[in-house]
Motif scaffolding. Structure first.
Motif, PDB file in Angstrom:
ATOM      1  N   CYS A 150      36.540  -1.294  71.170  1.00  8.44           N
ATOM      2  CA  CYS A 150      35.120  -1.630  71.062  1.00  8.44           C
ATOM      3  C   CYS A 150      34.794  -2.877  71.867  1.00  8.44           C
ATOM      4  O   CYS A 150      35.545  -3.853  71.862  1.00  8.44           O
ATOM      5  CB  CYS A 150      34.742  -1.829  69.595  1.00  8.44           C
ATOM      6  N   ASP A 151      33.679  -2.841  72.541  1.00  7.10           N
ATOM      7  CA  ASP A 151      33.176  -3.991  73.281  1.00  7.10           C
ATOM      8  C   ASP A 151      32.520  -4.970  72.303  1.00  7.10           C
ATOM      9  O   ASP A 151      31.977  -4.571  71.273  1.00  7.10           O
ATOM     10  CB  ASP A 151      32.154  -3.514  74.318  1.00  7.10           C
ATOM     11  N   ASP A 152      32.543  -6.263  72.631  1.00  4.68           N
ATOM     12  CA  ASP A 152      31.939  -7.270  71.747  1.00  4.68           C
ATOM     13  C   ASP A 152      30.454  -7.000  71.520  1.00  4.68           C
ATOM     14  O   ASP A 152      29.937  -7.212  70.418  1.00  4.68           O
ATOM     15  CB  ASP A 152      32.110  -8.672  72.359  1.00  4.68           C
ATOM     16  N   VAL A 153      29.761  -6.527  72.552  1.00  2.00           N
ATOM     17  CA  VAL A 153      28.325  -6.282  72.423  1.00  2.00           C
ATOM     18  C   VAL A 153      28.061  -5.185  71.396  1.00  2.00           C
ATOM     19  O   VAL A 153      27.167  -5.296  70.552  1.00  2.00           O
ATOM     20  CB  VAL A 153      27.717  -5.900  73.789  1.00  2.00           C
ATOM     21  N   PHE A 154      28.846  -4.118  71.447  1.00  3.98           N
ATOM     22  CA  PHE A 154      28.661  -3.025  70.492  1.00  3.98           C
ATOM     23  C   PHE A 154      29.036  -3.481  69.081  1.00  3.98           C
ATOM     24  O   PHE A 154      28.407  -3.065  68.102  1.00  3.98           O
ATOM     25  CB  PHE A 154      29.501  -1.820  70.896  1.00  3.98           C
ATOM     26  N   TYR A 155      30.054  -4.322  68.965  1.00  2.00           N
ATOM     27  CA  TYR A 155      30.442  -4.786  67.629  1.00  2.00           C
ATOM     28  C   TYR A 155      29.347  -5.665  67.017  1.00  2.00           C
ATOM     29  O   TYR A 155      29.085  -5.611  65.812  1.00  2.00           O
ATOM     30  CB  TYR A 155      31.757  -5.552  67.691  1.00  2.00           C
ATOM     31  N   LYS A 156      28.673  -6.451  67.852  1.00  2.00           N
ATOM     32  CA  LYS A 156      27.559  -7.264  67.346  1.00  2.00           C
ATOM     33  C   LYS A 156      26.433  -6.370  66.817  1.00  2.00           C
ATOM     34  O   LYS A 156      25.795  -6.690  65.811  1.00  2.00           O
ATOM     35  CB  LYS A 156      27.037  -8.180  68.455  1.00  2.00           C
ATOM     36  N   ILE A 157      26.223  -5.240  67.486  1.00  2.00           N
ATOM     37  CA  ILE A 157      25.202  -4.304  67.004  1.00  2.00           C
ATOM     38  C   ILE A 157      25.636  -3.693  65.683  1.00  2.00           C
ATOM     39  O   ILE A 157      24.828  -3.511  64.767  1.00  2.00           O
ATOM     40  CB  ILE A 157      24.939  -3.219  68.061  1.00  2.00           C
ATOM     41  N   MET A 158      26.931  -3.374  65.546  1.00  4.26           N
ATOM     42  CA  MET A 158      27.447  -2.875  64.260  1.00  4.26           C
ATOM     43  C   MET A 158      27.137  -3.862  63.140  1.00  4.26           C
ATOM     44  O   MET A 158      26.659  -3.478  62.065  1.00  4.26           O
ATOM     45  CB  MET A 158      28.968  -2.671  64.334  1.00  4.26           C
ATOM     46  N   LEU A 159      27.425  -5.124  63.388  1.00  2.00           N
ATOM     47  CA  LEU A 159      27.204  -6.137  62.351  1.00  2.00           C
ATOM     48  C   LEU A 159      25.724  -6.232  61.983  1.00  2.00           C
ATOM     49  O   LEU A 159      25.368  -6.452  60.819  1.00  2.00           O
ATOM     50  CB  LEU A 159      27.726  -7.494  62.834  1.00  2.00           C
ATOM     51  N   LYS A 160      24.853  -6.043  62.974  1.00  2.00           N
ATOM     52  CA  LYS A 160      23.417  -6.049  62.677  1.00  2.00           C
ATOM     53  C   LYS A 160      23.025  -4.851  61.807  1.00  2.00           C
ATOM     54  O   LYS A 160      22.108  -4.939  61.002  1.00  2.00           O
ATOM     55  CB  LYS A 160      22.613  -6.032  63.981  1.00  2.00           C
ATOM     56  N   GLY A 167      25.927   2.361  62.231  1.00  2.00           N
ATOM     57  CA  GLY A 167      26.963   1.364  62.465  1.00  2.00           C
ATOM     58  C   GLY A 167      28.344   1.897  62.106  1.00  2.00           C
ATOM     59  O   GLY A 167      29.332   1.629  62.812  1.00  2.00           O
ATOM     60  N   ILE A 168      28.431   2.681  61.021  1.00  2.00           N
ATOM     61  CA  ILE A 168      29.712   3.281  60.630  1.00  2.00           C
ATOM     62  C   ILE A 168      30.163   4.289  61.679  1.00  2.00           C
ATOM     63  O   ILE A 168      31.352   4.361  62.033  1.00  2.00           O
ATOM     64  CB  ILE A 168      29.586   3.970  59.247  1.00  2.00           C
ATOM     65  N   VAL A 169      29.228   5.085  62.214  1.00  2.00           N
ATOM     66  CA  VAL A 169      29.575   6.073  63.244  1.00  2.00           C
ATOM     67  C   VAL A 169      30.073   5.367  64.505  1.00  2.00           C
ATOM     68  O   VAL A 169      31.035   5.822  65.144  1.00  2.00           O
ATOM     69  CB  VAL A 169      28.363   6.972  63.559  1.00  2.00           C
ATOM     70  N   MET A 170      29.443   4.262  64.875  1.00  2.00           N
ATOM     71  CA  MET A 170      29.928   3.500  66.027  1.00  2.00           C
ATOM     72  C   MET A 170      31.370   3.047  65.786  1.00  2.00           C
ATOM     73  O   MET A 170      32.213   3.109  66.687  1.00  2.00           O
ATOM     74  CB  MET A 170      29.021   2.291  66.275  1.00  2.00           C
ATOM     75  N   TRP A 171      31.658   2.619  64.559  1.00  2.00           N
ATOM     76  CA  TRP A 171      33.033   2.198  64.237  1.00  2.00           C
ATOM     77  C   TRP A 171      33.985   3.392  64.358  1.00  2.00           C
ATOM     78  O   TRP A 171      35.093   3.261  64.875  1.00  2.00           O
ATOM     79  CB  TRP A 171      33.069   1.613  62.822  1.00  2.00           C
ATOM     80  N   GLU A 172      33.548   4.576  63.906  1.00  2.00           N
ATOM     81  CA  GLU A 172      34.371   5.783  64.042  1.00  2.00           C
ATOM     82  C   GLU A 172      34.650   6.085  65.518  1.00  2.00           C
ATOM     83  O   GLU A 172      35.779   6.450  65.885  1.00  2.00           O
ATOM     84  CB  GLU A 172      33.664   6.983  63.420  1.00  2.00           C
ATOM     85  N   ILE A 173      33.631   5.945  66.347  1.00  3.84           N
ATOM     86  CA  ILE A 173      33.790   6.267  67.766  1.00  3.84           C
ATOM     87  C   ILE A 173      34.822   5.362  68.411  1.00  3.84           C
ATOM     88  O   ILE A 173      35.766   5.815  69.078  1.00  3.84           O
ATOM     89  CB  ILE A 173      32.435   6.156  68.495  1.00  3.84           C
ATOM     90  N   ALA A 224      27.881   6.726  71.910  1.00  3.06           N
ATOM     91  CA  ALA A 224      27.203   5.841  70.963  1.00  3.06           C
ATOM     92  C   ALA A 224      25.729   5.684  71.325  1.00  3.06           C
ATOM     93  O   ALA A 224      24.852   5.681  70.450  1.00  3.06           O
ATOM     94  CB  ALA A 224      27.899   4.479  70.937  1.00  3.06           C
ATOM     95  N   PHE A 225      25.449   5.588  72.622  1.00  5.83           N
ATOM     96  CA  PHE A 225      24.068   5.445  73.083  1.00  5.83           C
ATOM     97  C   PHE A 225      23.279   6.733  72.826  1.00  5.83           C
ATOM     98  O   PHE A 225      22.124   6.706  72.386  1.00  5.83           O
ATOM     99  CB  PHE A 225      24.067   5.096  74.572  1.00  5.83           C
ATOM    100  N   GLY A 226      23.905   7.896  73.085  1.00  3.32           N
ATOM    101  CA  GLY A 226      23.230   9.167  72.869  1.00  3.32           C
ATOM    102  C   GLY A 226      22.885   9.403  71.409  1.00  3.32           C
ATOM    103  O   GLY A 226      21.808   9.912  71.084  1.00  3.32           O
ATOM    104  N   ILE A 227      23.798   9.044  70.500  1.00  5.97           N
ATOM    105  CA  ILE A 227      23.532   9.200  69.067  1.00  5.97           C
ATOM    106  C   ILE A 227      22.358   8.327  68.654  1.00  5.97           C
ATOM    107  O   ILE A 227      21.498   8.740  67.865  1.00  5.97           O
ATOM    108  CB  ILE A 227      24.791   8.872  68.245  1.00  5.97           C
ATOM    109  N   CYS A 228      22.294   7.120  69.196  1.00 10.45           N
ATOM    110  CA  CYS A 228      21.158   6.234  68.897  1.00 10.45           C
ATOM    111  C   CYS A 228      19.856   6.848  69.399  1.00 10.45           C
ATOM    112  O   CYS A 228      18.833   6.809  68.703  1.00 10.45           O
ATOM    113  CB  CYS A 228      21.381   4.869  69.546  1.00 10.45           C
TER     114      CYS A 228
END
Length: 535
Positions: free
Chosen positions: A487-497, A449-455, A366-370
């Motif tokens: 998914c970690d809570d921190v990553f989910y908060k980024i998805m919501l953003k 954000g959708i790709v993070m959800w896929e991961i 997820a970090f690399g894609i960003c």
């Protein structure tokens, strides 16, 4: 500055002296402090207010390209070259504003590091002129060079074709050959030898066109590392010819095609070997199909031009190695080979073996894609099709972005008007669910954000159980997918953003990258490890 000067000193202040960010020029105020020492090292200090930075002479001097020359001119195009002065500021790109004889204009966007460009679509024996300016800063905040460079040129005469007599001779010769061919076919048909002759001709053509040394392994056919039909959705960009002295042009002798992997709507994908002076490197060769036409050749050259001059190189972008001009297949792209295949397929296969190591790998993906998306955005490249199916994995399972192409133009807008564009709604931002013609970095953020959800859902299809036609209405009513199991809570908060309905409320990739960067610890070898113990 902690430097020592003689008593009589004159300091020339310019835009590199204090390295003031372009966005701060309007607001920053500086104070100059001078400390004087005598031989006994007794000191005295004075201060002087500089005031607004923008008032300093030279602070806003941004240089435009210089020494423009014409490399080649034809009746319809001109190839130009220039020199770009060095600067301490980051260049965002170069703009060429072409002025036609009727005073209409056309703007060409050029890569920030480019020193050559082809102006196409011109008229023969016609005078043109253009202004060149360099943009300094970044995607969202930049200034143009203070004094644009003006240059004029004249196109050459249009190439003269055959005379009417020559054309008539060619037509007559063609008709004679056609009559002879028909006579031979009739003779073969009546004597029952037409089918064997047809098979021999087909075999001969296949031998000529197929110079591939097929190794006959089934693993090659099952390797889906480069299967991405979205990668074939190319738009016209520029008109640069890949022939000539270009740094990315490779010798055809150095490329050996091994086996065909797959076919898309636009091209054939081959596994190949690239022979350098040091080694033989496994690569991917992308060539046109056998039924190539002029439009497809232009599209392939356009994509080669796009990757070579605008995309550049980044560890999380599928690497463009170069291009080859093949006498039979025409222009070919040579790309990095990703042995671990498509991210979506990797995620699906990992569902049965979930370990701590896998979860760590998901965080890093997820970090690399960003990182890759931030790089594309910094080069003013909009992906438009970001999804797990358009991410490949190399030997180290590092993500490599693919599936993007040149900027859209009137052709794409016309396609959108005719409702011919295929839009994967479940990955698209609300403003792009009808057409991607006006996509930008912030719409790519939604897709990220959708790709993070896929991961973190290990390859599940977004909006599970929901038909694509129902997604726009749900999103408009404020629906957001729930946090995936891994998914970690921190990553989910980024998805919501990323999923703010109003794109103005979404952060850009540079902000997301900075936020994610704080969650990782850098280790030797450019690796990053997620700080799970600090959450």
């Amino acid at each position: 500055m902690n430097d020592c000067f003689m008593i009589d000193t004159k300091l020339e202040i310019n835009n590199c002296w204090m390295k003031v960010p372009i966005g701060d020029i309007e607001n920053d105020v500086y104070v100059l402090e001078v400390t004087v020492f005598n031989s006994a090292m007794l000191q005295s200090s004075i201060t002087k207010s500089i005031g607004m930075v923008k008032n300093i002479n030279g602070i806003q001097d941004y240089f435009s390209p210089s020494n423009i020359t014409v490399l080649k001119a034809t009746g319809t195009s001109v190839s130009i070259q220039w020199i770009q002065a060095p600067t301490c500021y980051e260049r965002a790109g170069i703009s060429i504003t072409l002025v036609r004889p009727d005073n209409s204009t056309k703007v060409f966007k050029v890569h920030k590091e480019a020193t050559t460009f082809d102006l196409t679509g011109l008229s023969a024996t016609t005078s043109y002129w253009f202004n060149m300016t360099t943009n300094y800063g970044n995607d969202t905040n930049f200034v143009s060079s203070s004094v644009p460079t003006k240059f004029s040129f004249v196109t050459t005469e249009e190439e003269v074709g055959l005379s009417s007599g020559g054309v008539g001779g060619l037509v007559a010769g063609f008709l004679i050959i056609l009559i002879a061919v028909i006579a031979v076919l009739v003779f073969l048909g009546r004597t029952g030898r037409l089918q064997p002759a047809k098979q021999q001709v087909t075999a001969g053509i296949r031998t000529i066109r197929n110079t591939i040394r097929v190794r006959g392994t089934s693993s090659g056919l099952n390797n889906r590392a480069v299967i991405s039909k979205e990668d074939d959705d190319i738009y016209f960009y520029g008109g640069m010819d890949t022939k000539g002295e270009k740094s990315w042009v490779l010798s055809r002798k150095d490329i050996s095609l091994e086996s065909e992997l797959t076919r898309g709507r636009f091209a054939i994908i081959y596994l190949a070997q690239y022979y350098t002076h040091q080694e033989a490197k496994t690569v991917i060769a992308k060539s046109l199909k056998d039924d190539q036409n002029e439009e497809n050749v232009i599209k392939m050259r356009a994509k080669i031009n796009f990757y070579a001059t605008k995309v550049g190189h980044h560890k999380n972008i599928l690497d463009f190695i170069g291009s080859v001009e093949d006498d039979v297949r025409g222009p070919m792209m040579i790309l990095e080979y990703c042995s671990k295949g498509v991210l979506k397929e990797f995620l699906e296969s990992a569902r049965s073996n979930i370990t701590v190591e896998l979860e760590e790998r998901l965080f890093r993906m997820a970090f690399g894609i960003c990182n890759g998306m931030d790089y594309l955005a910094s080069n003013k490249v909009v992906h438009r099709r970001l999804a797990a199916r358009n991410v490949l994995l190399n030997d180290l399972h590092e993500p490599k972005l693919t599936g993007f192409g040149p900027d859209p133009d009137a052709n794409q807008e016309e396609e959108a008007k005719n409702n011919q564009e295929r839009v994967p709604v479940k990955w698209m931002a609300p403003e792009c669910m009808k057409t991607t013609a006006y996509a930008n970095e912030l719409s790519d953020v939604w897709s990220y954000g959708i790709v993070m959800w896929e991961i973190f859902s290990l390859g599940e299809t977004p909006y599970p159980g929901v038909q694509s036609r129902d997604v726009p209405g749900m999103v408009k009513r404020g629906y957001k997918m729930k946090k995936p199991e891994h998914c970690d809570d921190v990553f989910y908060k980024i998805m919501l953003k990323c999923w703010h309905y109003d794109p103005r409320k979404r952060a850009g990739f540079s902000q997301i990258k900075e936020e994610l960067n704080n969650l990782f610890t850098e280790a030797p070898g450019d690796d990053y490890y997620y700080r799970t113990n600090e959450l």
